[in-house]
Design a protein around this motif. Structure first.
Motif, PDB file in Angstrom:
ATOM      1  N   ASN A  35      -9.542  -4.935   6.739  1.00 18.78           N
ATOM      2  CA  ASN A  35      -8.131  -4.669   6.974  1.00 18.78           C
ATOM      3  C   ASN A  35      -7.458  -5.725   7.838  1.00 18.78           C
ATOM      4  O   ASN A  35      -6.313  -5.567   8.249  1.00 18.78           O
ATOM      5  CB  ASN A  35      -7.942  -3.283   7.583  1.00 18.78           C
ATOM      6  CG  ASN A  35      -8.132  -2.202   6.535  1.00 18.78           C
ATOM      7  OD1 ASN A  35      -7.681  -2.350   5.409  1.00 18.78           O
ATOM      8  ND2 ASN A  35      -8.831  -1.137   6.905  1.00 18.78           N
ATOM      9  N   LEU A  69       1.799  -5.582  -5.552  1.00 23.50           N
ATOM     10  CA  LEU A  69       2.723  -6.512  -4.901  1.00 23.50           C
ATOM     11  C   LEU A  69       2.221  -7.938  -5.047  1.00 23.50           C
ATOM     12  O   LEU A  69       1.019  -8.179  -5.026  1.00 23.50           O
ATOM     13  CB  LEU A  69       2.811  -6.188  -3.405  1.00 23.50           C
ATOM     14  CG  LEU A  69       3.403  -4.840  -3.004  1.00 23.50           C
ATOM     15  CD1 LEU A  69       3.114  -4.565  -1.541  1.00 23.50           C
ATOM     16  CD2 LEU A  69       4.908  -4.829  -3.269  1.00 23.50           C
ATOM     17  N   ALA A 118      -1.073  -8.306   8.307  1.00 25.18           N
ATOM     18  CA  ALA A 118      -0.213  -7.389   7.553  1.00 25.18           C
ATOM     19  C   ALA A 118      -0.499  -7.497   6.059  1.00 25.18           C
ATOM     20  O   ALA A 118      -0.552  -6.492   5.342  1.00 25.18           O
ATOM     21  CB  ALA A 118       1.258  -7.691   7.850  1.00 25.18           C
ATOM     22  N   GLN A 121      -3.543  -5.686   4.901  1.00 20.23           N
ATOM     23  CA  GLN A 121      -3.315  -4.245   4.810  1.00 20.23           C
ATOM     24  C   GLN A 121      -2.511  -3.871   3.575  1.00 20.23           C
ATOM     25  O   GLN A 121      -2.652  -2.795   3.031  1.00 20.23           O
ATOM     26  CB  GLN A 121      -2.641  -3.740   6.085  1.00 20.23           C
ATOM     27  CG  GLN A 121      -3.636  -3.697   7.241  1.00 20.23           C
ATOM     28  CD  GLN A 121      -2.987  -3.370   8.562  1.00 20.23           C
ATOM     29  OE1 GLN A 121      -1.930  -2.755   8.602  1.00 20.23           O
ATOM     30  NE2 GLN A 121      -3.610  -3.789   9.641  1.00 20.23           N
ATOM     31  N   ARG A 122      -1.634  -4.792   3.147  1.00 20.93           N
ATOM     32  CA  ARG A 122      -0.833  -4.486   1.947  1.00 20.93           C
ATOM     33  C   ARG A 122      -1.650  -4.626   0.665  1.00 20.93           C
ATOM     34  O   ARG A 122      -1.252  -4.123  -0.370  1.00 20.93           O
ATOM     35  CB  ARG A 122       0.378  -5.429   1.877  1.00 20.93           C
ATOM     36  CG  ARG A 122       1.462  -5.098   2.877  1.00 20.93           C
ATOM     37  CD  ARG A 122       2.752  -5.867   2.584  1.00 20.93           C
ATOM     38  NE  ARG A 122       2.666  -7.277   2.939  1.00 20.93           N
ATOM     39  CZ  ARG A 122       3.043  -7.793   4.107  1.00 20.93           C
ATOM     40  NH1 ARG A 122       3.537  -7.005   5.051  1.00 20.93           N
ATOM     41  NH2 ARG A 122       2.954  -9.080   4.340  1.00 20.93           N
ATOM     42  N   ARG A 123      -2.760  -5.343   0.747  1.00 16.32           N
ATOM     43  CA  ARG A 123      -3.626  -5.535  -0.420  1.00 16.32           C
ATOM     44  C   ARG A 123      -2.866  -5.979  -1.659  1.00 16.32           C
ATOM     45  O   ARG A 123      -2.826  -5.277  -2.667  1.00 16.32           O
ATOM     46  CB  ARG A 123      -4.393  -4.244  -0.699  1.00 16.32           C
ATOM     47  CG  ARG A 123      -5.245  -3.813   0.477  1.00 16.32           C
ATOM     48  CD  ARG A 123      -5.747  -2.406   0.346  1.00 16.32           C
ATOM     49  NE  ARG A 123      -6.467  -2.190  -0.881  1.00 16.32           N
ATOM     50  CZ  ARG A 123      -6.940  -0.994  -1.256  1.00 16.32           C
ATOM     51  NH1 ARG A 123      -6.747   0.050  -0.486  1.00 16.32           N
ATOM     52  NH2 ARG A 123      -7.576  -0.863  -2.384  1.00 16.32           N
TER      53      ARG A 123
END
Lengths: 343, 343
Positions: A35, A69, A118, A121-123
């Motif tokens: 993460n 994303l 960040a 964490q958004r993967r």
């Protein structure tokens, strides 16, 4: 895409518990590394990442509430290039039903640690980076998590380790100069970009080759390095235009520098193109809106970003991609060039 | 932020099972509505949304692996405004450690259904919309899910139902015209934006008031509506400059239109500012780079976007926000204005 992800998972056979065991750390430490949490000792992090990479670890399928994303990261959004690049990535994202996350982070050389944390964490499906090079640590972190990344590199100085998209700078410089020669110019000044950027050098070399091939003399006092900005273009043009044997044309190396050249000419009462021809580089929208509209070299920024985003999709699907893609540039003739004034 | 979210949850007391029971539908249907899925009958969706809203339903806390996002949606990224607005939202996002998701979607009047579905799955902290109005359905969908939204509305036509940020267009038109009057101009033409945009009307009314207050005649044949683009500015300026009693100054209503005016002047052999003064509007970067650099009205686009993003954060925290915020515009004097030529 989803199909491709499922196939990938069959290849990754290791569980996080196994990674933890092999690394001699707790499962929660492995999870922290995945993460991107910063409260893990570097040595531990690197050890875990190496294991993840060695075993081609892949996360399990996303939950239904997560949507895919694509990340795009700039070190500065100020750049005149940024908007065109964003639009290119957005076009591909729209076609694939994914969102685009935009971040300004870090320096010219690397995105910052905040972004890294960040982003992990958004993967995201993948990352498009508008940087010339990436530190090994960043590459390693992305690789360990199987997050594909592609560099958009208009500066022409690609990292051989990472797939990248650029454009043909040398050919652009050649085309700009040839056009001026065909208009009848013989004494042609050039303002290229910063000395330490490969794209500046390539454009300048294209200029030199065009001059040499036409049997024209290259006067070193008419070759100046700039900064790719309007003010730099203005200052260098002021220098060139006060030369005892003033050139009849200037290849300005970027559209912003060309705007500076237009202003330097205006201040001296020189009319463009009647008294002085000017060629820009990039073909950003302002080139069309300048007065007179700029003849310039089109750098396909939007297409470059589209290619980069499509390369990400292919990398996700484990399809082969080129390590380096260089798109063609092309001359756009508008109103800032004409035959030289008669003596 | 996290604290505020926890407080919110104490206020929402209904479970999804209770909503399903009250709506007379299955739990999976309620879940589909929450996730923006399109395979739910409109009547059912509206019924469920009303119940969610009535009971101020809030999702439970995000899982640790999710990171907060702010969405920004444009109907066209082409706009010269887009980059400044993106930078403003990015500034606030960075300060709050959140990502920015960027989407181009829909028409001038509403984002498209694709965006809505993907956005609901991303569960952003909030949404910044660059649209003038929103259809009731969109407002309802956001409200039912407690996703705050703020409109950035440079067009000056705010939806009274949704918090919005704009700028003082009338004052901008007044300041631009007063500056020309102070330079000594009496015969001043104006090219404003499209007739159906309130910001065009407000800028024009500012012009009229400045003229009237200075005791100057307003000649209706010198007032033209444009399209806010370079080509429109060029065409209208060509019309004004062929007037038998040519004005000595033009207030161009936007920077792009001002660039068109510069080109129309150049083509006629008129020197700016010696023969003709020109004032733009917006103060986008190209205003500074024009030749000559444009005197213009600064519209604080980046600040407007920052305010919009900060309003989202306050809405999340259930702090009070203004329904409409209008930021001040200010005149920036550069090189395109001077006293009129002597007769």
């Amino acid at each position: 895409m989803l199909q491709a992800m499922r196939d990938d998972e069959k290849m990754g056979r290791i569980t996080l518990a196994q990674v933890a065991e092999q690394a001699g750390v707790s499962l929660s430490t492995v999870s922290k590394v995945l993460n991107g949490r910063q409260d893990v000792a570097t040595r531990t992090r690197v050890k875990v990442e190496r294991l993840l990479e060695a075993h081609a670890y892949r996360r399990t399928t996303r939950s239904a509430s997560e949507t895919p994303l694509i990340e795009i990261v700039f070190h500065e959004l100020e750049s005149i290039w940024a908007m065109e690049l964003i639009r290119g990535v957005e076009n591909v994202a729209k076609a694939h039903g994914t969102g685009v996350v935009l971040t300004e982070s870090g320096t010219r050389h690397a995105p910052g640690p905040d972004w890294m944390e960040a982003m992990l964490q958004r993967r995201p499906l993948g990352v498009v980076l508008v940087f010339s090079t990436l530190p090994d640590e960043v590459k390693q972190q992305l690789r360990a998590r199987s997050i594909p990344c592609v560099i958009i590199d208009p500066a022409g100085d690609p990292d051989p380790d990472v797939p990248s998209v650029g454009s043909a700078n040398w050919n652009g410089g050649l085309a700009a100069t040839r056009h001026l020669i065909e208009c009848g110019h013989q004494r042609i000044g050039v303002i290229t970009g910063p000395e330490d950027m490969l794209c500046s050098r390539a454009r300048l070399d294209g200029y030199r080759s065009a001059m040499t091939m036409a049997g024209l003399e290259v006067d070193p006092s008419l070759i100046l390095f700039g900064d790719f900005h309007v003010e730099g273009g203005y200052d260098r043009a002021a220098e060139i235009l006060s030369h005892p044997q003033r050139p009849t044309a200037i290849f300005a190396g970027s559209d912003l520098q060309a705007l500076g050249v237009l202003e330097a000419a205006r201040v001296r009462g020189l009319r463009v193109p009647h008294d002085l021809s000017v060629v820009g580089y990039d073909d950003v929208p302002i080139a069309r809106w300048a007065s007179p509209a700029l003849t310039t070299v089109h750098q396909p920024l939007r297409r470059m970003a589209e290619e980069a985003a499509q390369m990400l999709m292919r990398l996700r699907a484990r399809e082969p991609v080129s390590t380096r893609l260089e798109l063609a540039t092309s001359l756009v003739v508008r109103k800032s060039t004409a035959p030289p004034p008669e003596n």
